[in-house]
Every structure is written in C-alpha cells, then in structure tokens.
Design an enzyme around this catalytic site. Structure first.
Site, mmCIF file in Angstrom:
data_model
loop_
_atom_site.group_PDB
_atom_site.id
_atom_site.type_symbol
_atom_site.label_atom_id
_atom_site.label_comp_id
_atom_site.label_asym_id
_atom_site.label_seq_id
_atom_site.Cartn_x
_atom_site.Cartn_y
_atom_site.Cartn_z
ATOM 1 N N HIS A 40 3.193 -76.133 -30.997
ATOM 2 C CA HIS A 40 3.198 -76.764 -29.670
ATOM 3 C C HIS A 40 3.618 -78.209 -29.878
ATOM 4 C CE1 HIS A 40 1.882 -76.295 -25.470
ATOM 5 N NE2 HIS A 40 1.543 -77.565 -25.517
ATOM 6 N N LYS A 185 5.231 -75.497 -17.173
ATOM 7 C CA LYS A 185 5.325 -76.911 -17.508
ATOM 8 C C LYS A 185 6.164 -76.983 -18.770
ATOM 9 C CE LYS A 185 1.960 -80.419 -19.120
ATOM 10 N NZ LYS A 185 0.714 -81.096 -18.698
ATOM 11 N N LYS A 187 7.495 -79.205 -21.857
ATOM 12 C CA LYS A 187 7.224 -80.462 -22.555
ATOM 13 C C LYS A 187 8.561 -81.077 -22.974
ATOM 14 C CE LYS A 187 3.276 -81.351 -23.400
ATOM 15 N NZ LYS A 187 2.238 -82.001 -22.533
ATOM 16 N N ASP A 216 6.680 -82.594 -18.485
ATOM 17 C CA ASP A 216 5.747 -83.610 -18.988
ATOM 18 C C ASP A 216 6.449 -84.375 -20.110
ATOM 19 O OD1 ASP A 216 3.648 -85.174 -19.724
ATOM 20 O OD2 ASP A 216 2.273 -83.534 -20.232
ATOM 21 N N GLU A 242 5.679 -85.569 -15.025
ATOM 22 C CA GLU A 242 4.396 -86.085 -15.506
ATOM 23 C C GLU A 242 4.607 -87.221 -16.495
ATOM 24 O OE1 GLU A 242 1.886 -82.893 -16.784
ATOM 25 O OE2 GLU A 242 0.428 -84.211 -17.765
ATOM 26 N N ASP A 267 -0.847 -89.264 -15.715
ATOM 27 C CA ASP A 267 -1.726 -88.602 -16.690
ATOM 28 C C ASP A 267 -2.339 -89.655 -17.617
ATOM 29 O OD1 ASP A 267 -3.110 -86.730 -18.088
ATOM 30 O OD2 ASP A 267 -1.438 -85.943 -19.234
ATOM 31 N N LYS A 291 -8.735 -84.513 -15.981
ATOM 32 C CA LYS A 291 -9.070 -84.014 -17.329
ATOM 33 C C LYS A 291 -10.459 -84.495 -17.722
ATOM 34 C CE LYS A 291 -4.482 -83.575 -19.143
ATOM 35 N NZ LYS A 291 -3.331 -84.079 -19.792
ATOM 36 N N GLU A 345 -3.638 -75.962 -15.273
ATOM 37 C CA GLU A 345 -2.825 -75.635 -16.466
ATOM 38 C C GLU A 345 -3.717 -75.132 -17.603
ATOM 39 O OE1 GLU A 345 -0.889 -79.346 -17.647
ATOM 40 O OE2 GLU A 345 -2.769 -80.130 -18.429
#
Ligand code: MUC
Ligand code: MG
Length: 392
Positions: A40, A185, A187, A216, A242, A267, A291, A345
């Site tokens: 990731h 989403k 990245k 993002d 984001e 964020d 979050k 998410e």
C-alpha cells in the site's frame, strides 16, 4: 439486563456501587503485526504489513474492553509509532487512569489530556476500550452510549494504492463484481503527477462502472501543481481531492479551494477542534475526514463532526487502515451522525491477510454494517492474536 439510553444515564450517574465496579484496574498495550494482501503506497511511505497497538482495559467488575491504536508506516503519517504508543500508554496514561471509573467518560478523557499532550492514537484506543468495557458492563452497544444509532450501515469505498495500473484495474473490477465497493479512493503523490494522471485515465477507461472517485495526494503537491492538474482531474470526473498541499499550508489550501472546480477534503491539516474550525472558516476545503487518530477519543470524534459541520464542511468517515476493532470504534460514532454524505473508507479489515477478532465486519451491497453490541460488537480471537503478537 437491557436499559434504555435514559436509564443508562441515570444508572451510570447515580448508582455509586455500579460506578465503583467500573473502576479501571489494568491497562495493557500489545504490539500486533498483520501482513497486508499487497503493498500500500502513500506519497510519503509504503508498507506491506500493518502494525498497531491493541489496548485492553480491565475494570474492577472483571469486564475487559478493547481498542486499537493505529499508525501508518511508523511515525510517518503522524508522529506516533507503535513503540511510542506502547510506552506512552504504559508509562503515562495507564498510571493516570487506574482507579478512574469507566462510568465517568469525561473524567477519563480529562485525566488523559492532563497526562499527555496529543498522542491521539494512544488516547483514542484507551477511550475506545473504556467505552467497550462500560457498554459491556451495561449489556449495551457503544453506539447507544454515544447517543443511539441513526443508521445500520455506511457506504464504504476501497483504496487503490499499489501504483501498478494493471493490478489496480483488476482489483477495482473484482470489488465491483462482488458488490463490495463501487466508490474508490486512488492514492496519488508517490509518482510524478503526469504518471498519476495516466493511471487515473486508464482506470476511468477500463473500469467505467466505478462510481465515485476520490484522489488522496497526501500533501505531495504544490499550489502550482494544483493549478496545472486540477482541470485534468475535473475532466477525469474526480469527485473529491484530499489534502493536496502540506497540512500546515492553510492559506494555500484556501487559495486552491477557491479556484478548484472539485471540492477539497481536509485531512492531515486538522486534528484539533481549533484546527478544524480554522480550516473550515478559512475555506481550506468543503469536506472533513473524521479520524480517531486525529481526535484522540470517541467523544472528541463525535464533537469533531459537529465542529466541522458548523465550520461549513461536509463529513467523510476517514480511517488509518484500522482492522475490525478500530473500524468498529469509528462506526459506533458514524452510526450516530445525522449526516455522513461521503460515507466511509473502512476497508482496512480487508487489506490484511488475517484478523484478530472472531467476528470480522461485514461488507455487503457496497455498505459496511455497523456491528451490534454489546460493546463494540467485536470479540478478540485469542489464538489468532497470539500468532500476530510481535515477539518482545
Ligand atoms: C489517509 O491519508 O487518508 C487512509 C486510507 C488510505 O489509503 O490511507 C489512509 C491515510
Ligand atoms: Mg488522507
């Protein structure tokens, strides 16, 4: 025995015997390592296993609650690491809380803020475990203690973050085919903007069924990059961008947001309620990512939602790739929110090859089901946990 919310408030405020039986006796912090199904990638880090801290709070009545303290790629997404969380919980937060009744959540939060500055992931996990133990003591769900559920499930997206466009096309198709995810989403920020845009174009061309698309950037772009590439993101029908700029560049985000044809999501810029207010009133974005690791507790997360909305931002249910325990904690709050227009998410539980709970969260028809209580509605699998503990 089942209670209504009104009876709960009455019980926990007036029954001295009950209150003293909820005194915190022991807090443990264990480091857990779970391999991911694939790498990731974020603009500033990359990982193929996830580490987090499992926090266990035991009350005088013998009931134990659990919470998850998440980090991303070491002290990289924010300042906490699993090692710092374990040390802060053991050395500072636990001594401040021993003897404090779980039935006094405001006092639990106040003692933690006196004992440590920020350290929000550690505090969030302790508060989660304390609520879990209190709710279990009352045979209620944590959601009920937080005001009661307004929804039973939340739309949930999936993040594409390997950076390999062919692999991402396959992954998106598989998620659509199983009706788990239709919103995605992507990245960005670990490759050049041109390479990122080629990836996006390929996804749009080859997976036209993808519905909502969020990108993002994790703080990787400059204001000039935004001016150059936002019109292309608009052509690619991106719905939300984001945190494109560094978290402390409030003025830059506000300038970009004022010109952007696509809404911006705040964020990394806003952890505290004051930062959320500032971001909203300055116009840094029109959506806020909620979050637990930013708010530092379930009550503060719930308040963050109110602060963001009253500062002009819509709500998005963010994550830090938590497993089922951390996701259940977020869902306990998300279930109580009157509005959550961007869904959530919490795909984290599916990003790992295994779980440490007996009852993993359920995703069906593109929604994540809010687990039912008592407590958070998830239970530890001690055998799996033993296998996943980092050797000390
Ligand atoms: C972040 O910045 O949003 C959440 C999902 C994901 O892929 O990364 C995290 C952190
Ligand atoms: Mg983000």
């Amino acid at each position: 025995m089942a209670y209504s919310t009104a009876e709960v408030v009455d019980t926990v405020t007036q029954d001295q015997d009950f209150i003293s039986r909820t005194a915190i006796r022991e807090i443990r912090a264990q480091i857990v390592t779970l391999p991911s199904i694939r790498a990731h990638r974020l603009s500033n880090t990359e990982f193929s296993k996830r580490e987090f801290v499992l926090v266990r709070v035991r009350l005088a009545n013998g009931i134990e609650g659990i919470g998850e303290a998440a980090v991303l790629g070491g002290p990289r997404w924010a300042e906490e690491s699993v090692e710092s969380i374990q040390a802060v919980v053991t050395r500072y937060l636990s001594p401040a809380l021993i003897g404090c009744p779980a039935a006094r959540p405001a006092e639990v939060a106040a003692r933690m803020s006196r004992a440590a500055f920020r350290n929000n992931s550690a505090k969030g996990a302790i508060e989660t475990a304390t609520f879990d133990a209190l709710a279990r003591s009352l045979d209620l769900s944590v959601t009920t203690l937080l005001g009661g559920a307004l929804r039973e499930s939340v739309p949930v997206l999936w993040a594409l973050a390997s950076g390999d466009a062919d692999q991402e096309v396959e992954e998106a198709r598989a998620k659509l085919a199983t009706r788990e995810h239709r919103d995605f989403k992507i990245k960005l920020g670990f490759a050049s903007p041109e390479a990122d845009l080629r990836r996006l174009q390929k996804l749009r061309d080859e997976v036209p069924e993808m519905r909502r698309l969020i990108v993002d950037v994790n703080q990787a772009w400059s204001e000039a990059d935004c001016r150059r590439y936002l019109p292309i993101l608009k052509e690619l029908q991106v719905d939300l961008i984001e945190q494109p700029l560094p978290g402390d560049d409030f003025e830059g985000m506000a300038r970009v947001a004022a010109q952007s044809p696509i809404p911006l999501m705040v964020d990394e810029a806003a952890f505290s309620h004051r930062e959320i207010t500032r971001a909203g009133t300055m116009g840094c974005g029109s959506v806020y990512s909620l979050k637990l690791v930013k708010s530092g507790g379930l009550m503060a997360l719930s308040q963050a939602a109110r602060v963001a909305e009253s500062s002009g931002m819509e709500l998005y249910g963010g994550c830090l790739l938590e497993g089922s325990i951390g996701a259940a904690a977020h869902l306990a709050v998300f279930a109580t929110l009157p509005r959550l227009p961007w869904g959530c998410e919490h795909f984290g539980p599916r990003l790992h090859v295994s779980e440490i709970v007996r009852d993993p969260l359920v995703i069906e028809d593109f929604h994540l089901r809010v687990p039912q209580g008592p407590g958070l509605g998830v239970h530890l699998d001690e055998d799996r946990l033993r296998d996943a503990l980092r050797p000390s």
